[in-house]
Structures are given as C-alpha cells and as structure tokens.
Design an enzyme around this catalytic site. Structure first.
Site: not given
Length: 273
Positions: A14-15, A47, A77-78, A157, A190, A192
């Site tokens: 993922d990012s 994104g 990660c979408n 984050e 997402c 997150h």
C-alpha cells in the site's frame, strides 16, 4: 520462482499503513500463511498522483516484494488497484495479482437493498470512476455516487482516528453526499478509511451499511490459493514482516492502531525503491 511455492509468503503493498486493514483480514482468514507487507511511506499519498505515476510506483513496490520471493501479490490500495493492475500483471505474468477494488464492489452489491451505493475514496479513484464501473458490471441498475476524501488519508497516517477534527472533516465530505444520494451502502473505497468506522457510523446512521474490501479480498485470496494449489501446508502459525520506504519508527507506531496487538510490528525494515 521456486517450483514449490506453497511456503512462500503473500506479498501485500500500500502507499502507507492503510493496507494493514487488509493484512489483518488476511491473517484472520489465512492463519498459516506468511505475510510480507510494504508501505510506501516516502511517496504517500498515491491518491493525488497521475495514473502513470501510480502505475510506476506500484510496479517499483512490487519489484521489491517479488525480489524477496512471494507467491501472490495483494494490491492493498484502492488507487493502485484502480490504476495499476494491468501494468502489474503485464510485468509479473506468472504471479497472481489481486486488487481490493473488485472485491469491495462485490461486497457493496451484496449488501445493498435499494441499489443506491455511495463511495468515498481518494481523488484518483473517484476521478477514474473505477468503483462505478465495477459495481455496474455486477449490478447494472445500481445508482452510484462518489466523493473524494483526501484528508482522511493524512488523518489516518497521523493516527487521528476520532475526535472533533475527524468528525468535522467527515461531515464536510459526507453530508452533501448523504443528502443528495440517500444511499443504503457506503463503500470505504480506501484501505485507510476503516479506522474511521465509529465516526462514520454515527454520521450515516443505522440505515446505511458500511462496506470495505478487506474481508472480501481475503476470501478472494483464499480461493485463489486453493485453486492454484498454493496454500501453505505447514502446521505452524504464519508470521508477518514489515517493510517501509520511510520513517520505520513512525510506521510501527501508527501501524499498531490498525492491527491486533499480537500483529503489531516490533521491527520494520527500511527499503529504497
């Protein structure tokens, strides 16, 4: 790639730390599997990037995981699932590559009663319309509305999962969507976003179900492991290893909020893409 790939880990990237919601679901569904996670913290967020940049970043992250030896890749990660799957499958033709977007769309279609589905995601995911297309392929009569919620990624984050700031941001993004679309399903588009579940449930009310792709993705991975004869036959419990492209101490601190206590990373390796 080794002939016997069953003992190899599942790669997840993922990012940042959001994809740990998927890793957590994988651990619950596939307790015998080893998991290797990469969070590209140095280039977060994906994104807001162009499709070409997202595809390049995704392939570079995958190269690291493939270089360590994996049997399957989960794009947790979408944004990367929407923009980079074709590039990843072309780069690694022998490797099963699973995104989170299509499982999330399937979960939304299974949950809706009215066919009115709202999606909250990053700017790139919303702009590209990937969720609307994936939902339409499964349920052509569905009415899909979307809203970009870029600040949610930064809040997640930073470890801000609730409180007045999160509530204010959520209201800013969601109230117009809820008033105009009247959905009975809200897709957390997402990885997150599930950390905001408590706040979002309060805002949308009991009439709207929250759906994310983590558990559905884990079921998809389990099915592929069985079909491809890749499931780990070991009797021991699997382990998890963590890589990041920046700030390993911060990664470990924030990751603890996304994972069960026994999964929280004690060591995070810094890697360079």
């Amino acid at each position: 790639m080794p002939e016997n790939r069953r003992p190899l880990p599942i790669g997840v990237f993922d990012s940042g730390v959001g994809g740990l919601t998927v890793l957590r679901a994988l651990r619950q569904r596939l307790p015998k599997e080893d998991l290797l996670y990469l969070g590209d913290m140095a280039r977060l967020p994906y994104g807001t990037k162009s499709p070409q940049t997202v595809a390049r970043y995704a392939c570079q992250a995958a190269e690291v995981l493939v270089g360590r030896g994996i049997k399957l890749l989960v794009v947790a990660c979408n944004t990367a699932s929407a923009l980079a799957l074709d590039a990843l499958r072309e780069r690694f033709p022998a490797l099963p590559v699973i995104g989170v977007l299509e499982p999330g769309a399937a979960a939304a279609c299974a949950a809706t009663r009215s066919g009115r589905i709202a999606v909250i995601a990053t700017e790139s995911t919303v702009r590209g319309g990937a969720y609307a297309r994936a939902i339409a392929a499964l349920r052509p009569d569905a009415a899909v509305s979307s809203a970009a919620c870029p600040l949610f990624v930064s809040l997640a984050e930073e470890g801000w999962h609730d409180g007045p700031v999160v509530e204010a941001v959520a209201r800013h993004y969601l109230e117009p969507l809820l008033e105009t679309a009247a959905p009975d399903v809200l897709v957390l588009g997402c990885t997150h976003f599930p950390v905001f579940t408590a706040t979002l449930k309060t805002l949308v009310g009991p009439q709207t179900a929250l759906v994310d792709s983590a558990s559905t993705t884990a079921e998809t991975v389990a099915a592929i492991l069985t079909r491809e004869d890749l499931a780990n036959a070991a009797s021991r419990a699997g382990g998890s290893r963590y890589l990041t492209t920046d700030a390993p101490e911060r990664f470990a601190r924030v990751a603890a909020a996304f994972l069960d206590p026994e999964q929280a990373p004690t060591q995070v390796e810094l890697v360079d893409l």
